[in-house]
Design an enzyme around this catalytic site. Structure first.
Site, mmCIF file in Angstrom:
data_model
loop_
_atom_site.group_PDB
_atom_site.id
_atom_site.type_symbol
_atom_site.label_atom_id
_atom_site.label_comp_id
_atom_site.label_asym_id
_atom_site.label_seq_id
_atom_site.Cartn_x
_atom_site.Cartn_y
_atom_site.Cartn_z
ATOM 1 N N ASP A 67 -4.422 -10.892 20.455
ATOM 2 C CA ASP A 67 -4.662 -12.332 20.603
ATOM 3 C C ASP A 67 -5.777 -12.673 21.579
ATOM 4 O O ASP A 67 -5.964 -13.844 21.925
ATOM 5 C CB ASP A 67 -3.368 -13.058 20.995
ATOM 6 C CG ASP A 67 -2.819 -12.592 22.332
ATOM 7 O OD1 ASP A 67 -3.069 -11.431 22.694
ATOM 8 O OD2 ASP A 67 -2.156 -13.376 23.016
ATOM 9 N N ARG B 225 -6.223 -9.899 26.580
ATOM 10 C CA ARG B 225 -6.355 -8.698 27.416
ATOM 11 C C ARG B 225 -7.780 -8.147 27.349
ATOM 12 O O ARG B 225 -8.518 -8.423 26.408
ATOM 13 C CB ARG B 225 -5.402 -7.606 26.932
ATOM 14 C CG ARG B 225 -3.960 -7.974 27.067
ATOM 15 C CD ARG B 225 -3.067 -6.820 26.713
ATOM 16 N NE ARG B 225 -1.685 -7.173 26.992
ATOM 17 C CZ ARG B 225 -0.721 -6.315 27.261
ATOM 18 N NH1 ARG B 225 -0.984 -5.025 27.262
ATOM 19 N NH2 ARG B 225 0.508 -6.727 27.522
ATOM 20 N N HIS C 153 -0.477 -7.546 21.875
ATOM 21 C CA HIS C 153 -0.990 -6.201 21.620
ATOM 22 C C HIS C 153 -0.058 -5.391 20.721
ATOM 23 O O HIS C 153 -0.371 -4.263 20.386
ATOM 24 C CB HIS C 153 -1.136 -5.481 22.957
ATOM 25 C CG HIS C 153 0.154 -5.503 23.730
ATOM 26 N ND1 HIS C 153 0.626 -6.657 24.308
ATOM 27 C CD2 HIS C 153 1.077 -4.560 23.957
ATOM 28 C CE1 HIS C 153 1.787 -6.408 24.876
ATOM 29 N NE2 HIS C 153 2.094 -5.147 24.681
ATOM 30 N N LYS D 31 -4.713 -15.556 30.562
ATOM 31 C CA LYS D 31 -5.672 -14.498 30.807
ATOM 32 C C LYS D 31 -6.681 -14.499 29.673
ATOM 33 O O LYS D 31 -6.393 -15.036 28.602
ATOM 34 C CB LYS D 31 -4.987 -13.156 30.978
ATOM 35 C CG LYS D 31 -4.084 -12.720 29.846
ATOM 36 C CD LYS D 31 -3.313 -11.493 30.298
ATOM 37 C CE LYS D 31 -2.545 -10.853 29.186
ATOM 38 N NZ LYS D 31 -1.141 -11.293 29.145
HETATM 39 C C1 G16 Z 1 2.394 -10.283 28.506
HETATM 40 C C2 G16 Z 1 2.366 -11.182 29.688
HETATM 41 C C3 G16 Z 1 1.751 -10.459 30.851
HETATM 42 C C4 G16 Z 1 2.501 -9.171 31.127
HETATM 43 C C5 G16 Z 1 2.521 -8.330 29.881
HETATM 44 C C6 G16 Z 1 3.377 -7.091 30.002
HETATM 45 O O1 G16 Z 1 1.099 -9.994 28.099
HETATM 46 O O2 G16 Z 1 1.619 -12.343 29.430
HETATM 47 O O3 G16 Z 1 1.779 -11.301 31.945
HETATM 48 O O4 G16 Z 1 1.895 -8.470 32.163
HETATM 49 O O5 G16 Z 1 3.062 -9.074 28.817
HETATM 50 O O6 G16 Z 1 4.697 -7.466 30.169
HETATM 51 P P1 G16 Z 1 5.859 -6.396 30.123
HETATM 52 O O7 G16 Z 1 5.535 -5.386 31.190
HETATM 53 O O8 G16 Z 1 7.091 -7.175 30.407
HETATM 54 O O9 G16 Z 1 5.830 -5.749 28.756
HETATM 55 P P2 G16 Z 1 0.683 -10.124 26.578
HETATM 56 O O10 G16 Z 1 -0.758 -9.737 26.551
HETATM 57 O O11 G16 Z 1 1.589 -9.169 25.844
HETATM 58 O O12 G16 Z 1 0.939 -11.540 26.205
#
Ligand code: G16
Length: 543
Positions: A279, A282, A114, A376
């Site tokens: 990607d 989410r 994101h 996810k």
């Molecule tokens: C990643 C991880 C998730 C996590 C999120 C936020 O998501 O795959 O499991 O919840 O980061 O992590 P943090 O709180 O450490 O920033 P993504 O969608 O960024 O790959």
């Protein structure tokens, strides 16, 4: 074509975060930077000669260049075949789907999720194993260890491979197969959901608006919603993936998906709104003028799972990350199935799914998924919601309110303070730690602290232990305040404050979460002295 072994020296900043290595594009563009990391992946996993790798990314800036480098390195490291998404693009869930479907040894996914993209934006890389899921902590630690001692990498000197035409090209002794993963992914979705019921819904006047945020899900959403389910073409907005996401911030929340939010909260709003991220893993779910928190989303999907063909036989169990609200726990208790609480990071769900202990998983960070893959899955969550809406013939808001009436409402919010100087962020955390000895039994207004601790986790499948996974302040009535430093940012530190209280009284369920949580918010700021230590008056993002 010549095989070259290149001498290199380590970089000292290749420690993987919550999800792989994420840095600014210019950092990855330094000579040897990407190559060092990729060689460390290859060396740590030691794939048997003749293995197949999956490769693709979310299409952000530097995606194509990185793919060419990785292909030439894979050829030099003994891979027999690489499956690449057309144009070098694969959503994260599609990559997981393809790794599993074609039983490959694993895959490399290029994404900073994101985070914004572009010339000065973020880039990222992670490795997924043969189960299709993010490498476990044991593997990521091993990769990091190798990055600190690397002295050489292997690469083939060759012309770039055409990534845009479906088909197979020879690269040295290795085959590069460009695939259409959109169809693979859409076919998997058709096995899980009632596409006939969904087609009747979407072509029968129920209006949806899906925001692909100029990120990877556009082609997938068009194939599924428009081509296969008959929704009007304009149901999918910002559908063309762009290297800089149209200069947007592809994070599906109320702040960054504001274009969609204005439509869904505006006049003549559609019945259903949803967005996905850079990607595609989410999701944000919206009803007409109504926001579903990700924690509630997991609980509602779990409670209604048997209405959906792929889950009609029920769930083995549910897992959620520690900061995610306990709404899903209530559903699990009601269904008589286990509920697991893991650290933040999808990588912690893989073992539970592989062992058949859980079917659905979710996180407050807009992540929801199931054991159909090991990531996810944004569009999966949207289809699941639509299937529940169709089966119940009720609006999103009605479904959530009925859920709260039955289980009570876990009122929830997360406040993010982004790009804080690292030292100030550490001071905030130290300030809270310092109060640990005196917190238990202390009262703040109507709240009394039961315990304060630092969350740790022992994986019930492989026994691996993870400590320092977030500070928990637990109150006697079940309310919680959690403090965590994000592991996905690339600038300074991001402090996340997670707030949760439980409200059984239906008469209070109409309250705005920020109002209902105002006392807890004040306690969190008092405990941490966040304003004093960081100078920040307001969170950057509230979800
Ligand atoms: C990643 C991880 C998730 C996590 C999120 C936020 O998501 O795959 O499991 O919840 O980061 O992590 P943090 O709180 O450490 O920033 P993504 O969608 O960024 O790959």
């Amino acid at each position: 074509m010549t095989l070259r072994t290149v001498a290199t020296t380590p970089f000292n900043d290749q420690k993987l975060g919550t999800s792989g290595l994420r840095k600014r594009v210019p950092v990855f563009q330094q000579a040897h930077y990407l190559e060092n990391f990729v060689q460390s992946i290859f060396d740590s996993i030691s794939a048997p000669a003749g293995s197949t790798l999956v490769l693709g990314g979310d299409g952000r800036y530097y995606n194509r260049e990185a793919i060419q480098i990785i292909l030439k390195m894979a050829a030099a490291n003994g891979y027999a075949r690489v499956l690449v998404g057309q144009g070098g693009i694969l959503s994260t869930p599609a990559a997981s789907c393809v790794i599993r479907k074609y039983q490959t040894y694993g895959g490399i996914i290029l994404s900073a999720s994101h985070n914004p993209g572009g010339v000065d934006g973020d880039f990222g890389i992670k490795y997924n194993g043969s189960n299709g899921g993010p490498a476990t902590e044991t593997v990521t630690e091993a990769i990091f260890a190798l990055t600190k001692q690397i002295s050489q990498y292997h690469i083939l000197d060759a012309a770039d491979v055409n990534l845009d035409t479906i088909g197979t090209t020879q690269l040295g002794a290795m085959q590069v197969e460009v695939i259409n993963a959109v169809n693979d992914y859409a076919d998997l979705m058709a096995t899980l959901f009632d596409f006939n019921q969904l087609r009747a819904l979407l072509s029968g006047g129920f209006r949806i608006q899906f925001d692909a945020m100029h990120a990877v899900t556009g082609p997938y959403a068009q194939e599924i919603f428009v081509n296969r389910l008959g929704a009007p073409v304009n149901s999918v907005m910002n559908a063309v993936p762009l290297p800089d996401f149209g200069q947007g911030h592809p994070d599906p929340n109320l702040t960054y998906a504001h274009e969609l939010v204005e439509i869904v909260y505006g006049e003549n709003a559609p019945d259903f709104g949803a967005a996905s991220d850079g990607d595609g893993d989410r999701n944000m779910i919206l009803g007409k003028g109504f926001f579903v928190t990700p924690s509630d989303s997991l609980a509602v999907l779990a409670a209604n799972a048997t209405l959906v063909p792929g889950y009609k036989n029920g769930l083995a169990g549910i897992a959620r990350s520690m900061p995610t609200s306990a709404a899903a726990d209530r559903v699990a208790a009601d269904l008589g199935i286990p509920c697991f609480e893991t650290p933040t990071g999808w990588k912690f769900f893989g073992n539970l799914m592989d062992a058949g202990k859980v079917t659905l998983c979710g996180e407050e960070s807009f992540g929801t998924g199931s054991d159909h893959i090991r990531e996810k899955d944004g569009l999966w969550a949207v289809l699941f919601w639509l299937n529940v809406v169709a089966a119940r013939n009720e609006s999103v808001e009605a479904i959530v309110r009925a859920h709260w009436a039955k289980y009570g409402r876990n009122v929830y919010s997360r406040h993010d303070y982004e790009a804080i100087p690292t030292e100030a962020a550490n001071q905030v955390i130290q300030k809270i730690y310092a109060q640990f000895p005196e917190l238990a039994g202390k009262s703040y207004g109507r709240y009394t602290v039961a315990t304060a601790d630092d969350f740790s986790y022992t994986d019930p499948v492989d026994g691996s232990f993870s400590s320092k996974q977030g500070i928990r302040i637990l109150f006697t009535d079940g309310s919680r305040i959690i403090f965590r430093l994000s592991g996905t940012g690339t600038e300074g530190a991001t402090i996340r404050i997670y707030l949760e209280s439980y409200e059984p009284d239906v008469a209070q369920h109409h309250l705005d979460a920020q109002d209902a949580l105002s006392e807890l918010i004040a306690i969190a700021l008092e405990l941490s002295d966040l304003k004093g230590l960081t100078g920040r008056e307001q969170p950057t993002v509230i979800t």
